[in-house]
Design an enzyme around this catalytic site. Sequence first.
Site, PDB file in Angstrom:
ATOM      1  NE  ARG A 187       0.401   6.198   9.403  1.00 46.56           N
ATOM      2  CZ  ARG A 187       1.759   5.906  10.047  1.00 46.56           C
ATOM      3  NH1 ARG A 187       2.427   6.975  10.124  1.00 46.56           N
ATOM      4  NH2 ARG A 187       2.013   4.824  10.334  1.00 46.56           N
ATOM      5  CB  SER A 188      -6.261   6.066  12.335  1.00 39.32           C
ATOM      6  OG  SER A 188      -6.676   6.703  13.316  1.00 39.32           O
TER       7      SER A 188
ATOM      8  CE1 TYR B 109      -4.308  -8.560  13.578  1.00 40.59           C
ATOM      9  CE2 TYR B 109      -4.022  -7.003  11.696  1.00 40.59           C
ATOM     10  CZ  TYR B 109      -3.344  -7.546  12.532  1.00 40.59           C
ATOM     11  OH  TYR B 109      -2.028  -7.375  13.122  1.00 40.59           O
TER      12      TYR B 109
ATOM     13  CG  ASP C 120      -5.385   2.268   9.607  1.00 37.32           C
ATOM     14  OD1 ASP C 120      -5.957   2.609  10.382  1.00 37.32           O
ATOM     15  OD2 ASP C 120      -4.052   1.996   9.846  1.00 37.32           O
TER      16      ASP C 120
ATOM     17  CD1 TRP D 159      -4.237   5.357   8.079  1.00 41.84           C
ATOM     18  CD2 TRP D 159      -3.865   5.950   5.787  1.00 41.84           C
ATOM     19  NE1 TRP D 159      -3.120   5.054   7.722  1.00 41.84           N
ATOM     20  CE2 TRP D 159      -2.635   5.094   6.237  1.00 41.84           C
ATOM     21  CE3 TRP D 159      -3.937   6.072   4.416  1.00 41.84           C
ATOM     22  CZ2 TRP D 159      -1.497   5.139   5.675  1.00 41.84           C
ATOM     23  CZ3 TRP D 159      -2.787   6.037   3.726  1.00 41.84           C
ATOM     24  CH2 TRP D 159      -1.605   5.287   4.192  1.00 41.84           C
TER      25      TRP D 159
ATOM     26  CE1 TYR E 214       0.196   1.737   4.550  1.00 43.76           C
ATOM     27  CE2 TYR E 214       0.393  -0.776   4.575  1.00 43.76           C
ATOM     28  CZ  TYR E 214       0.953   0.674   5.056  1.00 43.76           C
ATOM     29  OH  TYR E 214       1.365   1.012   6.132  1.00 43.76           O
TER      30      TYR E 214
END
Length: 408
Positions: free
Chosen positions: A249-250, A172, A179, A253, A74
Site C-alpha cells: 500500500r505504501s 515522527y 504515504d 500511495w 484522509y
Amino acid sequence: MKFTYCISFMAILAISASFFSCKKTEKKAETTTSRIKMVVDSTEKWSEKMAKSIMYRNPEAWQIDDAKRPKWDYVHGLVSLAFEKLYAETQNKAYYDYAKGYADALIDSSGNIVNYEIEKYNIDMINAGKILFDLYAKTNDKRYKIAMDTLRLQLKDQPRTKSGGFWHKKRYPNQMWLDGLYMGAPFYTQYTTTFEEGKALNDIAKQFQLIETNAKDPNTGLLYHGWDESRQMEWADKKTGTSPNFWSRSLGWYAMALVDVLDYFPENHPKKQELITSLNQLATAVVAFQDESGLWYQVPNMGDRDGNYLEASGSAMLTYALAKGVNKGYLPDYFMENATKGFNGLTTKLIKVQDNGTITLTQVCAVAGLGGNPYRDGTYKYYINERKKDNDPKGTGPFILAALQLDK
C-alpha cells in the site's frame, strides 16, 4: 394384502405431504428473495457498484470507516475525491452531493475545519483538502477557500528534515513515509498552480527527489515504506535510514502521488520529466512483482512466504496509477495490460456480491505504520499480522478510481 395396501396408501400420503411442503418452502423462499430491495444493478459499471455500496452502508460520507462523529480525515477525503471523479464522469448529482455533504459536515460557517488541529502537523490531514478545489470552483463559497488556505498554512510551517523533506507528523521527527507523498503533494501542487502561479513546484519536486534518493532499493527498484534521516528510530537501518521492508500500500500511495501531481506540472517545467521518469521506474519495478492473479502481496517481494496474502488496497492503488499513467501518456501503452490484469484480479478474487447487489471488497489491510505505541517495527511478521477489514476505505476509494480509469 390389506396390510400391504395400508403401507402403500400411507407412503403416498407421505410423499404428497412432502411435495406440498417443498412447494410451500420454495414459494416462501421466492417470496423472501423478491422482498430484498436491490441496491445495485448487476449491469452497472464497477465504479457505480462500489459507490452505491458505500452509500448504502454509509448514508452520510462522514460515517465512512465506522466513524461515530464527523472528523477531518484522509480516508474520507480519498473516498470523497473518488465520488467527485465519478460525478464528473456520470453527472449523477447524488455522487456530487455525497462528497459535498462531507465537506459541509466538517467546515463551519466561518471556514474552520471541525476537529482539525494544525499544531499536530500531521501531513495526513492535508489529503481531504483536495475535494475543496472543485467545490469552490462550482459554488464560489468562501468557506472552502478559507479551509484550503488553512491547510496551505500547515504546509508552510510543516517541520522538515535537514534536507528539506516534510516530516510525516510532528511526533515522527525526521521521518518521511511514502504515504506522506500522497497525503501532501497532490493538494500542494494543485494549490500552488491554482492560487500561487506555481511558485512551490520546485519544492514539491524536491519531496519526490528525496524519496527517490534515500528510500529506493537499487536491486529491485522498489521503495521502502519509510526513511529516517536521523537514523535514530529502532526500525531504521543505521547506514541508510530506511525501514526494513516494502509494503504494497505504501508503494500504491507513492504511485498515486506521482501520477496525480503530474496533472498540475506544466509541460515546460524542468522537473516534470524527472517525475515521469520516476513513475516509469516505479511501474517497471512493481509489475515485476505482480502475482499471476493480477494482484500484489501485502509484502510484495515475498509472495512465497507463509502468512503473506494478496492485498486489496495496494493492488487497487497500483492498478489505478498504471492505468492513469497510460491514459495520460506518462507510461508506455503496454502497462495497460498490467492494469487490466490487476483490476480483473480484484473483481474475481477479492470482491463478494451480496444478495441486494452491493459489493464487498475483502483482504484490505486496515492499517500499518512505523514506530508509535504500541511499537511497529516494520518487520515481515508485523505487516502480515496487521488486521484486515472488509470495505476499508483505503481500498474502496482507489477501487472506484481504478474502475474509472479502465472504464470498467
